[in-house]
Design a protein around this motif. Structure first.
Motif, PDB file in Angstrom:
ATOM      1  N   SER A   1       0.815  -1.036   0.043  1.00  0.00           N
ATOM      2  CA  SER A   1      -0.026  -0.134  -0.111  1.00  0.00           C
ATOM      3  C   SER A   1       0.999   1.138   0.147  1.00  0.00           C
ATOM      4  O   SER A   1       0.444   2.245  -0.644  1.00  0.00           O
ATOM      5  N   ILE A   2       2.094   1.137   0.721  1.00  0.00           N
ATOM      6  CA  ILE A   2       3.064   2.442   0.858  1.00  0.00           C
ATOM      7  C   ILE A   2       3.566   2.723  -0.583  1.00  0.00           C
ATOM      8  O   ILE A   2       3.438   3.503  -1.138  1.00  0.00           O
ATOM      9  N   ALA A   3       4.062   1.668  -1.259  1.00  0.00           N
ATOM     10  CA  ALA A   3       4.412   1.591  -2.662  1.00  0.00           C
ATOM     11  C   ALA A   3       3.510   1.991  -3.446  1.00  0.00           C
ATOM     12  O   ALA A   3       3.541   2.875  -4.378  1.00  0.00           O
ATOM     13  N   GLN A   4       2.205   1.720  -3.446  1.00  0.00           N
ATOM     14  CA  GLN A   4       1.068   2.356  -4.298  1.00  0.00           C
ATOM     15  C   GLN A   4       0.853   3.590  -4.129  1.00  0.00           C
ATOM     16  O   GLN A   4       0.492   4.498  -4.898  1.00  0.00           O
ATOM     17  N   ASN A   5       1.187   4.187  -2.846  1.00  0.00           N
ATOM     18  CA  ASN A   5       0.931   5.647  -2.766  1.00  0.00           C
ATOM     19  C   ASN A   5       2.202   6.539  -3.464  1.00  0.00           C
ATOM     20  O   ASN A   5       2.081   7.621  -3.150  1.00  0.00           O
ATOM     21  N   GLY A   6       3.015   5.844  -3.770  1.00  0.00           N
ATOM     22  CA  GLY A   6       3.975   6.493  -4.568  1.00  0.00           C
ATOM     23  C   GLY A   6       5.571   6.849  -4.137  1.00  0.00           C
ATOM     24  O   GLY A   6       6.384   7.629  -4.178  1.00  0.00           O
ATOM     25  N   ILE A   7       5.903   5.620  -3.378  1.00  0.00           N
ATOM     26  CA  ILE A   7       7.328   5.596  -2.619  1.00  0.00           C
ATOM     27  C   ILE A   7       7.998   4.464  -3.150  1.00  0.00           C
ATOM     28  O   ILE A   7       7.493   3.257  -3.123  1.00  0.00           O
ATOM     29  N   GLY A   8       9.184   4.893  -3.783  1.00  0.00           N
ATOM     30  CA  GLY A   8       9.998   3.767  -4.418  1.00  0.00           C
ATOM     31  C   GLY A   8      10.998   3.424  -3.370  1.00  0.00           C
ATOM     32  O   GLY A   8      11.507   4.304  -2.854  1.00  0.00           O
TER      33      GLY A   8
END
Length: 235
Positions: A75-82
């Protein structure tokens, strides 16, 4: 300037060990913020906690005005954090091209444009497109790891020790690439190579024993020999 990421008194454990005691810092949009400190200070754990790979046991992690401290990693990745981990995290058995394609969240025109840009940045990846990731050199693996994180539309990149184990000429290339990425995205960087960190970082936070103890503009730190010696071991 507005902050993209804020950590407020974050705590975290690894098994029974209390690793992060009081981590607080801000990452302004469009800048490179560098986490500095000796080995074992808690820098990598901080990045892993932001990504949800370690669960925060206290405090707040706010990204784009949203609390993400209890979210799952996907979910964190889907929010735009690589995230570019210290061990690079590429798939050894997949080719360079396959590594990049499985990293893509979607295949659209914008992603294709970003792919073309990052291949221009790292021509070795284009050259070894069909080569398995496990057969790349250390520098090429690092380039692939960064490219995998960048190819998506991430507002924030967390990059852990990109120069670790690399030859000086490759470190220079990685440093140049991060400087170019800085024009497109916000970066939170963990880096032991102070020369590299000082050249590309806008501001710094020093972590010691799981706590943020000092911060400021990178230019200030370059001139503070006592602080560098005390917390970074740089004479």
């Amino acid at each position: 300037m507005s902050n993209l990421l804020e950590l407020q008194q974050v705590e975290a454990y690894i098994q029974q060990y209390h690793i992060l005691h009081d981590i607080s810092f801000e990452v302004p949009k469009g800048e490179v913020t560098v986490l500095l400190g000796r080995n074992g200070a808690g820098k990598t754990t901080t990045l892993r906690t932001i990504m949800g790979l370690n669960q925060a046991s206290g405090g707040s992690i706010i990204y784009n005005d949203k609390e993400i401290g209890q979210l799952k990693t996907h979910s964190i990745a889907q929010n735009g954090i690589g995230y570019v981990p210290e061990d690079q995290g590429i798939f050894d058995n997949l080719t360079v091209g396959e590594n990049l394609k499985v990293a893509m969240k979607k295949e659209d025109e914008e992603t294709t444009t970003r792919m073309e840009w990052v291949l221009g940045l790292f021509p070795d990846l284009q050259k070894f497109w069909k080569k398995p990731g496990g057969q790349l050199s250390g520098g090429q693996k690092q380039m692939l790891a960064i490219a995998r994180a960048y190819v998506n539309e991430n507002e924030l990149l967390l990059i852990d020790e990109p120069s670790k184990g690399l030859a000086p000429i490759i470190v220079e290339k990685v440093m140049e690439s991060i400087q170019q990425m800085k024009e497109q995205t916000t970066i939170l960087l963990v880096e032991q190579n102070f020369l590299m960190a000082s050249k590309i970082g806008d501001r710094f936070y020093i972590i010691d024993d799981g706590q943020t103890i000092h911060n400021g503009q990178m230019d200030e730190l370059k001139n503070d020999k006592a602080l560098m010696k005390k917390y970074l071991g740089i004479a």
